[in-house]
Design a protein around this motif. Structure first.
Motif, PDB file in Angstrom:
ATOM      1  N   ILE A  66       0.831  -1.205   0.000  1.00 50.59           N
ATOM      2  CA  ILE A  66       0.000   0.000   0.000  1.00 50.59           C
ATOM      3  C   ILE A  66       0.864   1.252   0.000  1.00 50.59           C
ATOM      4  O   ILE A  66       1.993   1.245   0.459  1.00 50.59           O
ATOM      5  N   CYS A  67       0.313   2.334  -0.542  1.00 47.78           N
ATOM      6  CA  CYS A  67       1.049   3.591  -0.738  1.00 47.78           C
ATOM      7  C   CYS A  67       2.264   3.328  -1.619  1.00 47.78           C
ATOM      8  O   CYS A  67       3.366   3.843  -1.374  1.00 47.78           O
ATOM      9  N   ALA A  68       2.066   2.546  -2.634  1.00 46.92           N
ATOM     10  CA  ALA A  68       3.162   2.083  -3.489  1.00 46.92           C
ATOM     11  C   ALA A  68       3.470   3.079  -4.605  1.00 46.92           C
ATOM     12  O   ALA A  68       2.710   4.013  -4.867  1.00 46.92           O
ATOM     13  N   SER A  69       4.597   2.839  -5.271  1.00 45.24           N
ATOM     14  CA  SER A  69       5.003   3.695  -6.387  1.00 45.24           C
ATOM     15  C   SER A  69       5.571   2.824  -7.505  1.00 45.24           C
ATOM     16  O   SER A  69       5.070   1.717  -7.744  1.00 45.24           O
ATOM     17  N   HIS A  70       6.623   3.293  -8.165  1.00 42.57           N
ATOM     18  CA  HIS A  70       7.170   2.565  -9.308  1.00 42.57           C
ATOM     19  C   HIS A  70       8.031   1.382  -8.891  1.00 42.57           C
ATOM     20  O   HIS A  70       8.436   0.581  -9.736  1.00 42.57           O
ATOM     21  N   VAL A  71       8.301   1.247  -7.604  1.00 41.56           N
ATOM     22  CA  VAL A  71       9.083   0.115  -7.107  1.00 41.56           C
ATOM     23  C   VAL A  71       8.582  -0.218  -5.705  1.00 41.56           C
ATOM     24  O   VAL A  71       8.204   0.665  -4.939  1.00 41.56           O
ATOM     25  N   SER A  72       8.546  -1.518  -5.385  1.00 45.90           N
ATOM     26  CA  SER A  72       8.090  -1.960  -4.071  1.00 45.90           C
ATOM     27  C   SER A  72       9.231  -2.470  -3.207  1.00 45.90           C
ATOM     28  O   SER A  72       9.004  -2.879  -2.074  1.00 45.90           O
ATOM     29  N   HIS A  73      10.444  -2.459  -3.754  1.00 47.29           N
ATOM     30  CA  HIS A  73      11.646  -2.894  -3.032  1.00 47.29           C
ATOM     31  C   HIS A  73      11.610  -4.375  -2.681  1.00 47.29           C
ATOM     32  O   HIS A  73      12.263  -4.808  -1.732  1.00 47.29           O
ATOM     33  N   PHE A  74      10.836  -5.156  -3.459  1.00 43.46           N
ATOM     34  CA  PHE A  74      10.815  -6.594  -3.269  1.00 43.46           C
ATOM     35  C   PHE A  74      12.103  -7.213  -3.818  1.00 43.46           C
ATOM     36  O   PHE A  74      12.776  -6.603  -4.657  1.00 43.46           O
ATOM     37  N   PRO A  75      12.442  -8.434  -3.404  1.00 40.39           N
ATOM     38  CA  PRO A  75      13.605  -9.125  -3.978  1.00 40.39           C
ATOM     39  C   PRO A  75      13.445  -9.312  -5.486  1.00 40.39           C
ATOM     40  O   PRO A  75      12.322  -9.428  -6.001  1.00 40.39           O
ATOM     41  N   THR A  76      14.551  -9.345  -6.193  1.00 42.10           N
ATOM     42  CA  THR A  76      14.502  -9.460  -7.652  1.00 42.10           C
ATOM     43  C   THR A  76      13.881 -10.769  -8.123  1.00 42.10           C
ATOM     44  O   THR A  76      13.330 -10.836  -9.227  1.00 42.10           O
ATOM     45  N   ASP A  77      13.948 -11.805  -7.282  1.00 43.06           N
ATOM     46  CA  ASP A  77      13.394 -13.110  -7.675  1.00 43.06           C
ATOM     47  C   ASP A  77      11.999 -13.334  -7.090  1.00 43.06           C
ATOM     48  O   ASP A  77      11.536 -14.478  -7.013  1.00 43.06           O
ATOM     49  N   ILE A  78      11.315 -12.275  -6.706  1.00 48.14           N
ATOM     50  CA  ILE A  78      10.024 -12.392  -6.038  1.00 48.14           C
ATOM     51  C   ILE A  78       9.009 -13.192  -6.852  1.00 48.14           C
ATOM     52  O   ILE A  78       8.217 -13.968  -6.302  1.00 48.14           O
ATOM     53  N   ALA A  79       9.038 -13.061  -8.173  1.00 50.72           N
ATOM     54  CA  ALA A  79       8.058 -13.755  -9.017  1.00 50.72           C
ATOM     55  C   ALA A  79       8.249 -15.262  -8.992  1.00 50.72           C
ATOM     56  O   ALA A  79       7.318 -16.013  -9.316  1.00 50.72           O
ATOM     57  N   GLU A  80       9.419 -15.720  -8.592  1.00 55.08           N
ATOM     58  CA  GLU A  80       9.709 -17.150  -8.592  1.00 55.08           C
ATOM     59  C   GLU A  80       9.056 -17.881  -7.422  1.00 55.08           C
ATOM     60  O   GLU A  80       8.827 -19.093  -7.506  1.00 55.08           O
ATOM     61  N   TYR A  81       8.782 -17.170  -6.323  1.00 55.38           N
ATOM     62  CA  TYR A  81       8.243 -17.888  -5.161  1.00 55.38           C
ATOM     63  C   TYR A  81       6.999 -17.248  -4.555  1.00 55.38           C
ATOM     64  O   TYR A  81       6.395 -17.828  -3.645  1.00 55.38           O
ATOM     65  N   ALA A  82       6.603 -16.073  -5.024  1.00 55.17           N
ATOM     66  CA  ALA A  82       5.407 -15.426  -4.491  1.00 55.17           C
ATOM     67  C   ALA A  82       4.236 -15.609  -5.445  1.00 55.17           C
ATOM     68  O   ALA A  82       4.415 -15.905  -6.629  1.00 55.17           O
ATOM     69  N   GLY A  83       3.038 -15.417  -4.925  1.00 52.89           N
ATOM     70  CA  GLY A  83       1.841 -15.511  -5.742  1.00 52.89           C
ATOM     71  C   GLY A  83       1.393 -14.131  -6.203  1.00 52.89           C
ATOM     72  O   GLY A  83       2.194 -13.350  -6.721  1.00 52.89           O
ATOM     73  N   ARG A  84       0.143 -13.820  -5.989  1.00 54.28           N
ATOM     74  CA  ARG A  84      -0.414 -12.534  -6.392  1.00 54.28           C
ATOM     75  C   ARG A  84       0.325 -11.394  -5.688  1.00 54.28           C
ATOM     76  O   ARG A  84       0.585 -11.436  -4.492  1.00 54.28           O
ATOM     77  N   ARG A  85       0.654 -10.363  -6.446  1.00 51.81           N
ATOM     78  CA  ARG A  85       1.358  -9.210  -5.892  1.00 51.81           C
ATOM     79  C   ARG A  85       0.676  -7.940  -6.410  1.00 51.81           C
ATOM     80  O   ARG A  85       0.640  -7.702  -7.612  1.00 51.81           O
ATOM     81  N   VAL A  86       0.158  -7.135  -5.488  1.00 52.32           N
ATOM     82  CA  VAL A  86      -0.628  -5.963  -5.857  1.00 52.32           C
ATOM     83  C   VAL A  86       0.005  -4.707  -5.274  1.00 52.32           C
ATOM     84  O   VAL A  86       0.362  -4.678  -4.088  1.00 52.32           O
ATOM     85  N   ALA A  87       0.116  -3.674  -6.091  1.00 57.36           N
ATOM     86  CA  ALA A  87       0.560  -2.362  -5.621  1.00 57.36           C
ATOM     87  C   ALA A  87      -0.636  -1.419  -5.638  1.00 57.36           C
ATOM     88  O   ALA A  87      -1.332  -1.308  -6.650  1.00 57.36           O
ATOM     89  N   LEU A  88      -0.872  -0.752  -4.520  1.00 54.23           N
ATOM     90  CA  LEU A  88      -1.944   0.238  -4.420  1.00 54.23           C
ATOM     91  C   LEU A  88      -1.307   1.578  -4.099  1.00 54.23           C
ATOM     92  O   LEU A  88      -0.596   1.706  -3.102  1.00 54.23           O
ATOM     93  N   GLY A  89      -1.535   2.559  -4.961  1.00 54.48           N
ATOM     94  CA  GLY A  89      -0.902   3.855  -4.759  1.00 54.48           C
ATOM     95  C   GLY A  89      -1.682   4.985  -5.398  1.00 54.48           C
ATOM     96  O   GLY A  89      -2.810   4.802  -5.868  1.00 54.48           O
ATOM     97  N   MET A  90      -1.048   6.152  -5.461  1.00 58.12           N
ATOM     98  CA  MET A  90      -1.725   7.373  -5.890  1.00 58.12           C
ATOM     99  C   MET A  90      -1.487   7.741  -7.352  1.00 58.12           C
ATOM    100  O   MET A  90      -2.306   8.426  -7.956  1.00 58.12           O
ATOM    101  N   ASN A  91      -0.337   7.343  -7.909  1.00 56.41           N
ATOM    102  CA  ASN A  91       0.027   7.824  -9.237  1.00 56.41           C
ATOM    103  C   ASN A  91       0.093   6.665 -10.228  1.00 56.41           C
ATOM    104  O   ASN A  91       0.935   5.776 -10.094  1.00 56.41           O
ATOM    105  N   GLU A  92      -0.784   6.697 -11.218  1.00 55.33           N
ATOM    106  CA  GLU A  92      -0.857   5.576 -12.153  1.00 55.33           C
ATOM    107  C   GLU A  92       0.402   5.434 -12.994  1.00 55.33           C
ATOM    108  O   GLU A  92       0.816   4.317 -13.315  1.00 55.33           O
ATOM    109  N   GLN A  93       1.029   6.553 -13.352  1.00 55.06           N
ATOM    110  CA  GLN A  93       2.257   6.462 -14.141  1.00 55.06           C
ATOM    111  C   GLN A  93       3.358   5.728 -13.379  1.00 55.06           C
ATOM    112  O   GLN A  93       4.099   4.937 -13.956  1.00 55.06           O
ATOM    113  N   GLU A  94       3.448   6.006 -12.090  1.00 57.49           N
ATOM    114  CA  GLU A  94       4.424   5.291 -11.275  1.00 57.49           C
ATOM    115  C   GLU A  94       4.071   3.806 -11.170  1.00 57.49           C
ATOM    116  O   GLU A  94       4.919   2.932 -11.383  1.00 57.49           O
TER     117      GLU A  94
END
Length: 277
Positions: A113-141
């Motif tokens: 939540i309150c996310a932007s253009h990066v969530s600071h997750f590990p680079t391999d997050i897609a390999e072991y995590a499931g659904r990942r959602v960013a909720l924030g204020m700026n759509e371009q970010e």
């Protein structure tokens, strides 16, 4: 619109604009705000929430959540800011923390939540995590955030409800943005609602902010008190077990504290709370 943040270091405020800095004494206009229940003996982040004594009554006043700039947040966040709001070393430290913490779940669903253009997750997050959602204020970010699988644009100060079903996520993160939320207890209640049984909230705190958009109580308190404030959000919101906190800053052993304020330019702490379901 200004991209400047300030870093609080005792009475010294450092203005930061994606790399440049200059010393300012912006906070001399604010009187310190004592926090009822704060453990006076605490000298480290981990000690603040070790054995908390929460006041019977909520220790906050309505004016604590007011801000210098009460104009619509949609105006302030209208222009994208494609930069980090903390030092690179702090980003690295947070990502390292996540790389261990996230693996406590199997294929965790994560909401940032309150996310932007990066969530600071590990680079391999897609390999072991499931659904990942960013909720924030700026759509371009948000559209540039490659660490998530979907995003949602929403102003949580205008409406603190999270647009998700109950028990949707294993983890909810928030990176250096809790100080901008004017209804934090309502939002923490929503976080508890959308977390699955056994899920956890992980809120990262720094010693930087956009001062005109930060809530008053944040500007009047120090880094250790910030940890207590966020811990109290989880406590008074209900639905969480006792929160804890850990400092993840680099160079902790050699960086001093002064009057409850870290002198570390890359200071970062994480306040965590497991949902009570």
């Amino acid at each position: 619109q200004s991209m400047n943040l300030v870093r609080r270091s005792g009475a010294l405020i450092t203005l930061l604009s994606c790399g440049c800095s200059v010393g300012l004494d912006l906070f001399s206009q604010f009187m310190p705000r004592s926090i009822s229940g704060f453990p006076a003996q605490a000298t480290k982040v981990a000690e603040v929430l070790t054995d908390p004594t929460w006041p019977t009554k909520l220790p906050f006043k309505p004016q604590d959540f007011a801000r210098q700039d009460e104009s619509a947040d949609t105006r302030f966040y209208d222009s994208p800011r494609f930069c980090f709001h903390v030092d690179d070393a702090a980003v690295t430290a947070l990502t390292k923390f996540y790389s261990t913490a996230f693996r406590a779940w199997e294929q965790p669903a994560i909401l940032d939540i309150c996310a932007s253009h990066v969530s600071h997750f590990p680079t391999d997050i897609a390999e072991y995590a499931g659904r990942r959602v960013a909720l924030g204020m700026n759509e371009q970010e948000l559209a540039q955030n490659r660490q998530v699988s979907e995003y949602i644009v929403k102003d949580l100060n205008a409406d603190p409800t999270l647009p998700f079903n109950d028990n949707s996520f294993d983890i909810v993160t928030n990176v250096v943005s809790i100080d901008y939320l004017t209804q934090p207890l309502q939002i923490c209640s929503e976080v508890a609602r959308v977390l699955k049984p056994g899920g956890a909230a992980m809120f990262a705190l720094s010693n930087r902010c956009f001062p005109t958009k930060a809530i008053n109580i944040w500007l009047k308190t120090n880094d250790l008190e910030h940890v207590f404030i966020v811990g109290s959000y989880f406590h008074y919101a209900g639905g969480f077990k006792t929160p804890s906190a850990v400092e993840v800053s680099p160079n902790q052993e050699t960086t001093p504290w002064r009057d409850g304020a870290s002198q570390n330019i890359a200071y970062l702490a994480v306040v965590q709370a497991t949902v009570d379901k």
